[in-house]
Design an enzyme around this catalytic site. Structure first.
Site, mmCIF file in Angstrom:
data_model
loop_
_atom_site.group_PDB
_atom_site.id
_atom_site.type_symbol
_atom_site.label_atom_id
_atom_site.label_comp_id
_atom_site.label_asym_id
_atom_site.label_seq_id
_atom_site.Cartn_x
_atom_site.Cartn_y
_atom_site.Cartn_z
ATOM 1 N N ARG A 1 0.829 -1.202 0.000
ATOM 2 C CA ARG A 1 0.000 0.000 0.000
ATOM 3 C C ARG A 1 0.866 1.255 0.000
ATOM 4 N NH1 ARG A 1 -5.516 -1.010 -0.687
ATOM 5 N NH2 ARG A 1 -5.631 1.197 -0.175
ATOM 6 N N VAL A 2 0.377 2.255 -0.696
ATOM 7 C CA VAL A 2 1.070 3.538 -0.672
ATOM 8 C C VAL A 2 0.282 4.565 0.138
ATOM 9 C CG1 VAL A 2 2.315 3.154 -2.830
ATOM 10 C CG2 VAL A 2 0.041 4.193 -2.885
ATOM 11 N N ASP A 3 -0.851 4.125 0.703
ATOM 12 C CA ASP A 3 -1.633 5.035 1.546
ATOM 13 C C ASP A 3 -1.540 4.572 3.000
ATOM 14 O OD1 ASP A 3 -3.080 2.707 1.473
ATOM 15 O OD2 ASP A 3 -4.840 3.572 0.478
ATOM 16 N N ASP A 4 -2.374 5.121 3.867
ATOM 17 C CA ASP A 4 -2.276 4.764 5.277
ATOM 18 C C ASP A 4 -3.138 3.563 5.629
ATOM 19 O OD1 ASP A 4 -0.422 6.692 5.763
ATOM 20 O OD2 ASP A 4 -1.942 8.225 6.093
#
Ligand code: WT7
Length: 691
Positions: A563-566
């Site tokens: 994932r590149v988000d939280d």
């Protein structure tokens, strides 16, 4: 018309690369273990034996089908959809094309105007085709000697009885029903019963806490909750009814009261006498459902009528109600199941996922049953009574397709080969992996030890939102690379974009997006279409943004990088860091929290305490309890790291990049810390690492 050329070009270049799957047939000479120099470039070829019987037997065959699916999606998907039962044909055009928010609202539709029912297609249609006495569900209880099964006809009877009851308590087309059940046969029965009458099911994983359950109840306002009194998992008994009771009290406080709580008496875990009861609201399943007729008219619905809601974590605290509709989801889950697992009617299929997650929706219930498959439902834990349980089950039922998550593969790998090799596993022919990238060493162990170097592994990349597989090997077609999800499924056009949203070609890495519409896509976030557009379609206009990073190698293989988000993925379950943080700071002694995911380790929480409060073992435990209580045990941090200060930019934003490096002990890769408001907190955190 979409510009598909670039994508086809790199897929086409692959078609010539493996020089035909038939040429290299001895897998064992390709897979040697850990000592290979460059693991990313090792190709693992399906054997001649496997390919010759496969639905898609070579890269060329794949390419032919893939090309058509991209160039003529309406024709490709209509042909497949025609093999299902439709009361009325769908309208033209077959689907709506726009994925570009700058050109107007996103309104994905497939087979609109087509009238059908997914329960009818999964059960009645297969029975009419002569499969009534075929086993639909094999149920394996927590204890090894407890089991049961239902044929397709028996399953239909049970589904109809429950459907009739639901109609009787006034559940109508479009009404929501919450299902909070462990892996009993009643779980898929309840899903199918809702689908039969056009009700919208929302399954809540039975590991969620009362607070999480209540949050979901308040959001979707169900007509009924379906649960059971308790469940046994391994040596533990969990009183589910108590959790539901607490959730219903909480929901009532928030203005949503539920009139009916249908409760299955799970006798092996708890007797009804020991169950707390609210007269008038609570109903024993066994007392009422068997009194209903075993036939129930189908509610015919539009392809775009909602089928289910499934809540999933996002990067803010509030879970998102992912909404899937009927027709496209039906066609997509069935087709992906068939090809990615090379499904044959003689297969015995076992997916270890719980129906509380999307994997259990698409690949325990709908995908397999739509194909008329025999499916195993397992109530227990994979290490009970010992670490060989999975392979005992494989031998007991002669499982041919085994689909699981890397986290389970790694944990069984740690427990030792002897648990595996004491079982035969001869029946296995295809393995599958889902939930997070599978590291090459776990891949090899799965392939060599579990599958005796004989079974291709389908490493399926997809999401709750995508409904079904997006990037996955077709086991007879492609040579595999351990750790790569390989190539897109039919009809899917994945692209990798850079920070600015520009597509990048060839060998590259960036953000994984999808450029076109596929039938299984979710249609909205329940009650919040704006958040749907903002989260998924605004970051890179023109594309669906997955939230994942991805690289593509010189041969066009896709490698998911996380994932590149939280959002973090632990044990194949998605958890929003914001949700865990909010649970931690709800503890009166916790001032601030920052949570990161650490590869193979799980959830790692940095906590700053209220001024003057000392950190202690007792407090550590209390913080973990706070998360278990607010979200559920599966979200409890594996590590709490006391942080007198957190690394923040001058504008106050926590730099998670640095926290991730500290958590994974990659201290030489901390990068630039000069933009921090107070760079000294980093050294302080490193010092406190082993507290
Ligand atoms: C996220 C979606 C889809 C069912 C299970 C999880 C990660 C999923 C893979 C894979 C690498 C994977 C992604 C994705 N993921 N499968 N084969 N390789 N990563 O569903 O909870 O919606 O999570 O799981 O990060 O975005 P989910």
């Amino acid at each position: 018309k979409m510009n598909t050329c670039n994508h086809l070009r790199h897929v086409e270049s692959m078609a010539t690369l493996p020089s035909g799957a038939g040429k290299i047939s001895h897998l064992n000479s390709v897979i040697l273990g850990e000592d290979l120099a460059s693991e990313e470039n090792d190709l693992v070829f399906p054997s001649n034996h496997f390919s010759s019987q496969a639905l898609v037997s070579s890269p060329e065959k794949y390419l032919e089908m893939y090309k058509r699916s991209i160039e003529d999606p309406a024709g490709f998907w209509s042909d497949i959809a025609s093999t299902f039962y439709w009361k009325h044909q769908w309208n033209q055009p077959v689907f709506s094309e726009n994925l570009d928010v700058t050109k107007g609202t996103i309104n994905i539709e497939w087979f609109k105007g087509g009238i059908t029912n997914i329960c009818y297609n999964a059960l009645d249609r297969n029975i009419d085709a002569g499969n009534g006495s075929k086993i639909a569900l094999y149920w394996e209880g927590n204890e090894p000697d407890v089991d049961a099964s239902l044929s397709y006809s028996q399953l239909l009877d049970k589904v109809c009885q429950l459907a009739n009851y639901l109609k009787d308590i006034d559940v109508k087309k479009g009404d929501a029903v919450i299902i909070y059940l462990p892996m009993l046969m009643e779980l898929p029965i309840a899903m199918l019963a809702c689908a039969r009458i056009g009700a919208v099911h929302s399954v809540v994983f039975a590991g969620f806490s009362a607070e999480s359950l209540s949050q979901r109840i308040v959001d979707c306002k169900p007509k009924a909750v379906i649960t059971c009194n308790a469940v046994r998992r391994g040596p533990k008994v969990i009183n589910l009814k108590e959790i539901v009771d607490a959730a219903l009290v909480e929901s009532t406080k928030n203005g949503v009261s539920v009139d009916v709580c249908l409760t299955y008496e799970n006798q092996s875990a708890m007797k009804r006498e020991a169950t707390k009861w609210q007269e008038g609201r609570d109903v024993w399943w066994q007392d009422i459902i068997p009194t209903y007729p075993t036939t129930c008219e189908v509610e015919w619905v539009d392809a775009e009528d909602p089928l289910f809601l499934l809540y999933t974590s996002g990067s803010t605290g509030k879970p998102k109600g992912v909404l899937h509709t009927t027709g496209g989801y039906m066609v997509y889950t069935a087709t992906t199941f068939k090809y990615a697992f090379d499904y044959k009617p003689s297969d015995i299929y076992w997916c270890t996922a719980d129906c509380g997650w999307i994997t259990g929706h698409s690949y325990v219930t709908y995908g397999p049953l739509l194909n008329g498959a025999s499916v195993i439902i397992f109530e227990g834990a994979p290490n009970y009574p010992d670490s060989g349980r999975c392979w005992d089950i494989v031998d007991k039922y002669k499982v041919t397709i085994f689909y699981t998550a890397p986290t389970l593969v790694r944990s069984l790998m740690r427990d030792g080969d002897e648990y595996v090799t004491r079982c035969s596993r001869k029946s296995l022919r295809v393995l599958g992996s889902v939930g997070e990238p599978i590291n090459p060493s776990a891949w090899r162990w799965f392939f060599n030890v579990v599958g005796d170097s004989r079974c291709p592994i389908s490493d399926t990349w997809w999401q709750t939102e995508t409904g079904g597989f997006m990037i996955t090997p077709l086991p007879g077609a492609w040579p595999q690379k351990p750790g790569s999800a390989t190539f897109p499924f039919f009809g899917v056009l994945p692209v990798i974009v850079d920070e600015k949203g520009t597509e990048i070609e060839g060998e590259c890495s960036g953000y994984l997006c999808v450029k076109n519409s596929w039938p299984g896509a979710f249609r909205t976030l329940y009650g919040d279409h704006e958040r749907y557009e903002t989260t998924y379609f605004k970051p890179f206009p023109g594309y669906y943004f997955s939230g994942d990073g991805c690289s593509r190698d010189k041969d066009g293989y896709h490698w998911l990088t996380g994932r590149v988000d939280d959002v973090i993925n632990v044990s194949g379950h998605r958890i929003g860091t914001a949700e865990v943080e909010s649970a931690l700071v709800s503890h009166p002694k916790c001032a601030e929290a920052a949570v990161v995911g650490v590869e193979h380790e799980g959830i790692y929480a940095f906590v700053t305490l209220v001024e003057g409060v000392p950190y202690s073992e007792e407090l550590r435990k209390e913080l973990i309890v706070a998360v278990r209580k607010q979200i559920g045990a599966f979200a409890a941090p594996d590590k709490i790291h006391w942080a007198p200060g957190l690394p923040k930019t001058r504008s106050g934003k926590i730099m998670r990049r640095i926290l991730r490096k500290i958590a994974s002990k990659q201290l030489d890769e901390l990068g630039d810390t000069s933009t921090l408001a107070d760079p000294s907190v980093v050294d302080q955190l490193i010092e406190l690492s082993d507290c």
